[in-house]
Every structure is written in C-alpha cells, then in structure tokens.
Design a protein around this motif. Sequence first.
Motif, mmCIF file in Angstrom:
data_model
loop_
_atom_site.group_PDB
_atom_site.id
_atom_site.type_symbol
_atom_site.label_atom_id
_atom_site.label_comp_id
_atom_site.label_asym_id
_atom_site.label_seq_id
_atom_site.Cartn_x
_atom_site.Cartn_y
_atom_site.Cartn_z
ATOM 1 N N LYS B 158 0.824 -1.219 0.000
ATOM 2 C CA LYS B 158 0.000 0.000 0.000
ATOM 3 C C LYS B 158 0.860 1.272 0.000
ATOM 4 O O LYS B 158 0.364 2.361 -0.255
ATOM 5 C CB LYS B 158 -0.881 0.022 1.262
ATOM 6 C CG LYS B 158 -1.990 -0.998 1.256
ATOM 7 C CD LYS B 158 -2.902 -0.729 2.459
ATOM 8 C CE LYS B 158 -3.460 -2.017 3.011
ATOM 9 N NZ LYS B 158 -3.741 -1.942 4.436
ATOM 10 N N SER B 159 2.119 1.114 0.304
ATOM 11 C CA SER B 159 2.968 2.302 0.459
ATOM 12 C C SER B 159 3.376 2.896 -0.889
ATOM 13 O O SER B 159 3.717 2.182 -1.825
ATOM 14 C CB SER B 159 4.227 1.920 1.240
ATOM 15 O OG SER B 159 5.202 2.917 1.124
ATOM 16 N N ASN B 160 3.352 4.235 -0.965
ATOM 17 C CA ASN B 160 3.830 4.929 -2.164
ATOM 18 C C ASN B 160 5.073 5.739 -1.859
ATOM 19 O O ASN B 160 5.574 6.456 -2.707
ATOM 20 C CB ASN B 160 2.762 5.920 -2.674
ATOM 21 C CG ASN B 160 1.512 5.192 -3.086
ATOM 22 O OD1 ASN B 160 1.590 4.191 -3.784
ATOM 23 N ND2 ASN B 160 0.365 5.674 -2.617
ATOM 24 N N LYS B 161 5.541 5.632 -0.641
ATOM 25 C CA LYS B 161 6.602 6.538 -0.213
ATOM 26 C C LYS B 161 7.978 5.865 -0.278
ATOM 27 O O LYS B 161 8.119 4.692 0.064
ATOM 28 C CB LYS B 161 6.313 6.974 1.228
ATOM 29 C CG LYS B 161 7.184 8.114 1.702
ATOM 30 C CD LYS B 161 6.702 8.590 3.053
ATOM 31 C CE LYS B 161 7.712 9.547 3.658
ATOM 32 N NZ LYS B 161 7.324 9.934 5.009
ATOM 33 N N ASP B 162 8.979 6.614 -0.738
ATOM 34 C CA ASP B 162 10.354 6.117 -0.708
ATOM 35 C C ASP B 162 11.008 6.583 0.582
ATOM 36 O O ASP B 162 11.253 7.757 0.767
ATOM 37 C CB ASP B 162 11.140 6.670 -1.901
ATOM 38 C CG ASP B 162 10.969 5.784 -3.120
ATOM 39 O OD1 ASP B 162 10.695 4.582 -2.940
ATOM 40 O OD2 ASP B 162 11.098 6.292 -4.239
ATOM 41 N N THR B 163 11.255 5.647 1.440
ATOM 42 C CA THR B 163 11.916 6.030 2.691
ATOM 43 C C THR B 163 12.834 4.897 3.126
ATOM 44 O O THR B 163 12.657 3.754 2.690
ATOM 45 C CB THR B 163 10.876 6.358 3.787
ATOM 46 O OG1 THR B 163 11.573 6.732 4.967
ATOM 47 C CG2 THR B 163 9.953 5.192 4.090
ATOM 48 N N SER B 164 13.815 5.213 3.915
ATOM 49 C CA SER B 164 14.717 4.129 4.315
ATOM 50 C C SER B 164 15.043 4.210 5.795
ATOM 51 O O SER B 164 14.810 5.233 6.446
ATOM 52 C CB SER B 164 16.006 4.192 3.487
ATOM 53 O OG SER B 164 16.625 5.427 3.701
ATOM 54 N N LEU B 165 15.601 3.137 6.293
ATOM 55 C CA LEU B 165 15.963 3.060 7.711
ATOM 56 C C LEU B 165 17.435 3.433 7.895
ATOM 57 O O LEU B 165 18.238 3.273 6.980
ATOM 58 C CB LEU B 165 15.721 1.641 8.237
ATOM 59 C CG LEU B 165 14.272 1.140 8.181
ATOM 60 C CD1 LEU B 165 14.221 -0.314 8.600
ATOM 61 C CD2 LEU B 165 13.376 1.981 9.073
ATOM 62 N N GLY B 166 17.755 3.892 9.073
ATOM 63 C CA GLY B 166 19.117 4.339 9.329
ATOM 64 C C GLY B 166 20.091 3.221 9.620
ATOM 65 O O GLY B 166 21.297 3.416 9.587
ATOM 66 N N SER B 167 19.594 2.019 9.908
ATOM 67 C CA SER B 167 20.503 0.939 10.307
ATOM 68 C C SER B 167 20.013 -0.408 9.785
ATOM 69 O O SER B 167 18.813 -0.651 9.690
ATOM 70 C CB SER B 167 20.583 0.884 11.838
ATOM 71 O OG SER B 167 21.275 -0.260 12.244
ATOM 72 N N SER B 197 15.455 -2.296 3.316
ATOM 73 C CA SER B 197 16.668 -2.580 4.079
ATOM 74 C C SER B 197 17.232 -3.965 3.723
ATOM 75 O O SER B 197 18.435 -4.138 3.543
ATOM 76 C CB SER B 197 16.351 -2.498 5.568
ATOM 77 O OG SER B 197 17.401 -3.005 6.330
ATOM 78 N N VAL B 198 16.328 -4.940 3.595
ATOM 79 C CA VAL B 198 16.754 -6.304 3.225
ATOM 80 C C VAL B 198 17.443 -6.270 1.861
ATOM 81 O O VAL B 198 18.523 -6.827 1.673
ATOM 82 C CB VAL B 198 15.533 -7.265 3.191
ATOM 83 C CG1 VAL B 198 15.912 -8.595 2.567
ATOM 84 C CG2 VAL B 198 14.990 -7.475 4.599
ATOM 85 N N VAL B 199 16.823 -5.575 0.915
ATOM 86 C CA VAL B 199 17.366 -5.528 -0.445
ATOM 87 C C VAL B 199 18.716 -4.817 -0.470
ATOM 88 O O VAL B 199 19.668 -5.276 -1.115
ATOM 89 C CB VAL B 199 16.359 -4.836 -1.396
ATOM 90 C CG1 VAL B 199 16.990 -4.565 -2.747
ATOM 91 C CG2 VAL B 199 15.112 -5.700 -1.546
ATOM 92 N N LYS B 200 18.813 -3.702 0.252
ATOM 93 C CA LYS B 200 20.077 -2.950 0.275
ATOM 94 C C LYS B 200 21.203 -3.812 0.835
ATOM 95 O O LYS B 200 22.324 -3.803 0.341
ATOM 96 C CB LYS B 200 19.925 -1.687 1.127
ATOM 97 C CG LYS B 200 19.576 -0.475 0.269
ATOM 98 C CD LYS B 200 18.997 0.683 1.044
ATOM 99 C CE LYS B 200 19.861 1.280 2.109
ATOM 100 N NZ LYS B 200 19.138 2.351 2.839
ATOM 101 N N ARG B 201 20.884 -4.551 1.881
ATOM 102 C CA ARG B 201 21.891 -5.424 2.508
ATOM 103 C C ARG B 201 22.349 -6.502 1.517
ATOM 104 O O ARG B 201 23.527 -6.819 1.423
ATOM 105 C CB ARG B 201 21.283 -6.073 3.767
ATOM 106 C CG ARG B 201 22.167 -7.067 4.467
ATOM 107 C CD ARG B 201 23.301 -6.387 5.205
ATOM 108 N NE ARG B 201 24.269 -7.388 5.663
ATOM 109 C CZ ARG B 201 25.398 -7.664 5.034
ATOM 110 N NH1 ARG B 201 25.732 -6.997 3.957
ATOM 111 N NH2 ARG B 201 26.218 -8.585 5.506
ATOM 112 N N VAL B 202 21.399 -7.050 0.756
ATOM 113 C CA VAL B 202 21.729 -8.097 -0.219
ATOM 114 C C VAL B 202 22.615 -7.529 -1.328
ATOM 115 O O VAL B 202 23.636 -8.129 -1.687
ATOM 116 C CB VAL B 202 20.433 -8.691 -0.821
ATOM 117 C CG1 VAL B 202 20.742 -9.536 -2.043
ATOM 118 C CG2 VAL B 202 19.695 -9.510 0.222
#
Lengths: 316, 260
Positions: B158-167, B197-202
């Motif tokens: 449902k999310s349309n927003k691009d946001t990320s976590l700091g850690s 976050s999962v994708v960035k880590r991969v």
Amino acid sequence: MTEPHIFGMFCPFCRDCLAQGLKNRYDYLDGLMIAQSCLHIRQAYTSWIKHRPVEFDKFLCMPHKVQSPHAYEFLTEEYKVFKNEIEEWTGKKINDKDLENSIKIYNENRRLMRELYNLRKRDNPPITGEEVMEIVIAMQMMDKAEHNKMLKEILTKLKNHTPDRQVGSRLMILGSEDDDTVFMNMVENCGATFVIDDHCTGSRYFWNEVENGKDKLASIAARYIDRIPCPSKDWEERKRIPHILNLCKEWNVDGVIIMQQKFCDPHELDFVAIKKALEDAGIPTLFLEFDVTVPIGQFKIRVEAFLEMIGEEDLF
Amino acid sequence: MAEEVFYAGIDVGTSYIKVVIINRKNEIKGYYVERLSSDLQKSINIAFKKALDMANISKSLINHITSTGFGRENISFKDGVKTEISCHAKGAFNYFPKKITVIDIGGQDTKIIKTDKEGKIIGFKMNRKCAAGTGSFLEEIAFKLNIPLNKINAIALKSNKDTSLGSYCTVFASTEILTRIKEGEKVEDMIKSAFESVVKRVIEMDTLEGNIVLTGGVIKYNNLILKILEKRAKVKIYTPPNPQLIGAYGAALFAKEAKD
C-alpha cells in the motif's frame, strides 16, 4: 577487559594479548618486548607495560620500510643498542661466540621445519595441518634446542609414515596470527588436508635462515629485513604474492582459505590483490573473517561448500 | 514396464524444513514445508511423511535421499549430504540453465551464488555473523509491530513513499520504526522501508552478474522484495515456481545423480 585502554576496532588478537596481560596471566614474566609490526599490537604493548610494569621492557624499532637500502644498517644499530641493554639488565656480556651458537641452533630449527614442511608435498602428507600448527606454536614458545631434538624424532618417525586417512582437497591457509587448531581440525574432517600455510605465526616465522656472516648482528638484521614480508611491510615491490603463488605450485594446492583477523587493515587490503593473483592462476579462494572466537558452525558450511566447489572442478 | 522410482531432497533450514520428491524426469511429485520445532526429528519425520503422501508413494520407492541445510546432519535416514550452496545453485540452474547469480534469502542467512553457463559454481558469499537482510529481520519487525508475518507484504504494497531506515541492525531498526510511527509515519511506509533494508543489505554483499535468480522462503511470501530488488539493481529478476523449495529440489537432483 581492554575497552578502556585500546580501541574496540583493534584486531582481536592484540586485544586478547592485552587482556591476558591485564589479567596477570603472564605474571611470571621478568621482561616484555616488541618489535614494530603494526599500530594495534604496539599500543597493546604500551598499555600492557603501563598497567603491568615489568623489570625490563623494550620497544625495538624494526624499520617499517624494509625495502629501503638503509634498513640493514638501521636495524643492525638497533640490535647493538638492544644487546647493550640486555647485557646491562642481566649483567652478562654476549659475545660473538654466543651469537654464533644461537644462530646455529635457530637455523637448525628453521631447517628442520622446512624439512617437515617438505614432507607435506607428498600425495599423502604424513602429518595434518592441525598437527603442524601445534608444532609451529610450540616452536615459538619452547626452548629451541629442545624443539630441535623433538623435531628430529618426529621427522624420523614421519619419513616412512603413510597415514590411513583421506587426503581430499589439498589446501593452503594464509593470513596473519592464527593458532586456531579447532578450525584446522574442523576443515580437515570435511574432506581436506592443509598442506601449506602462509601465516606470520606459521611458515613466515621460520622460512629463511640467518647467513652466518662476520658481523653477527648484521647477519641477524639482514635475515629479518629479507624475510617474507607481512602486508604492512610488503612495499613498494610486492614480494609476498609471488611467494604465495610459488608455495601453491610446489605444494600442489587445490584451493586457498584466507583467514582474516577482524579489523586487520594491512591483511584486509592485501586480500584483494592476493585473491586476484590466485584466481588468475586458477586457484579458488575462500575468505573467512575470524575473531578470537570462531563461529565454527557458520564456517563449516562455507568450508564444505568451498570443498564441493573445488571437488566439482576436479571432474573437468 | 519397470516400477517408477523417486528421489528425495530434504532441506533442513534455520526456520523451515522443506521436502521435495522428484521422479526420473526431475518433476516434483510431492513436497512439504514444515516449521522447525524444538523436536527436530519429529518435524523432519512429519514433513517427509506428508511429502510421501502427496506423491502417493511409500518410502521404499525412494531410491536415494540427499539432505541439505543447517540441519543436514540431523536426518537419520539420509543417503547423502550436500551443502545448501550447491543445492540452491543446482535447483536454480535446472530452471534457468545459463550463467546465473542466485540470491537466496533464507530464515537466518542470505547467500549469493554464482555459476558459469554450465551450472558449475564459480563463487559464493554468505552473510557473516549478522542476520540483517534475512527472514529473521522481517520476523522481528513484524513481531515488534504485532502484525502477523503473512500480512506484512500486503501492508507494504500500500505504500507509495520512498523512505529508508538508518541501520541494518534488527534491534536498532525495530526501535527506529516504532519511534517513527509514533512521530506520524504510516505503518505501511515503515514496513516497506524494512523490505528496502533487506534488499540494500543483499545488494552490498556482492556484485550481481548474469541472470539473477531469486530463491528462498522470504521471496515466496513477500514478492515486494522482488520488485524492490529489480528497481534497485535495474535488471530483470527471475524466480522459479515455489522458490522456497529450491534447496530441497536441488538436493533431490543430487540424489538422482548419485543413483544414475
């Protein structure tokens, strides 16, 4: 234990050394010395003598740029100072005869170790990598003459010994300080045998001998300047990589496990070039980063997968 | 006509046990996925029995059983063992027989395995000592938010927003998510950021080359990860039918090879 004294991102080996010092596990020592190798261990040393003072302490200024033409003379002079300090402390003169005798014993030790390592070139090495690691560790702790005596006995026994175990893939292990016999045992129970190493607490420790020249201290200095370098001293010409490639060839290595001491920057930087050189030569590598504690289960799966990968190549 | 024979692969993973039974033509005739429990032996037996039931055969028709996964040594009735690295490569290559990079996102580890065009493994990477970027990360986030694990994908969609976590850290990430929700961020945006976050880590684990094949249980239930990965890596990502079974399927293929 070491957190208030040295940084948390110093390598686990030197943090462990300092921790043991601070815990007074070496309270039987009269003296403590170190030669320049890296900042981490040097600061561990500085903290140790500050908090657990000993009767005699010494920082020996081993030149960092060993490839400088002045390095031989510099180190020789450092040795002279060091020798005087030892003489003053012990109240005993060290003459050339003493030095020559000592060089003889040390060289014999190195030669016998090379003999032991040569036995590992066999298709069925008479000794495992784990057992050799025990011998190399002992070599750095016990009296050299005594070690020589025991080495000769072992060599006699091993000459005609053909162990009843599967050799599997022939591996090399390389890195910095490593005395992790548990890890060696785990790998050698997964269908592999370590046939050679390039550890600073392994082959690099004893590989070359002192040439018994006229000036004894200069001869010893030359040995340390010319030895197989660790990554922090391996510049500008990179001498360690051709040496590693040569070991792989002579010991007929199928794959190399690179053990990275966590936070050891010189080794971590060297790893990139070493991996490339080995893979260009067709030798697969497995990179593992270890702490003082080794996560044995996690490493086991990586090692087994690596051995399956090497094994697969044997089919072609 | 000779009686038909079968081969089984059992993948005892860090969260689920997967069993796959194949025939001579490499077709899956039976499978089962069972949650790991404190009684590992019992769970393995249940999963194996259910897979046999689905294939409608008895154990005696299984010619060879290969086990894999972190609990690969715990299967008393196995005939052979292979690591999950080899099994995932094998299973994925069977569906995509070309030079591939397999990304397997599992319960507690993430693997990146590269093969050449013959399917031979040329290298692999696994997450080191931290389970960031794995199924456990998402499990923990769902648990902290008190949302059932099987709902998070639908919510994040449902999310349309691009946001990320700091850690990447699971503990810090869940604290951050709770704080930001308290400050007014939407739950769906925060769950999506956990997937990001999962994708960035991969992606930072290794370079992605050739055809990218995504496998593992996390993908089966959270297809948003595939979309995010495609967007970030800017390549088409392939995924086999039932990606959760690929390790067990690869093991079954090894079982067949062992008997051929």
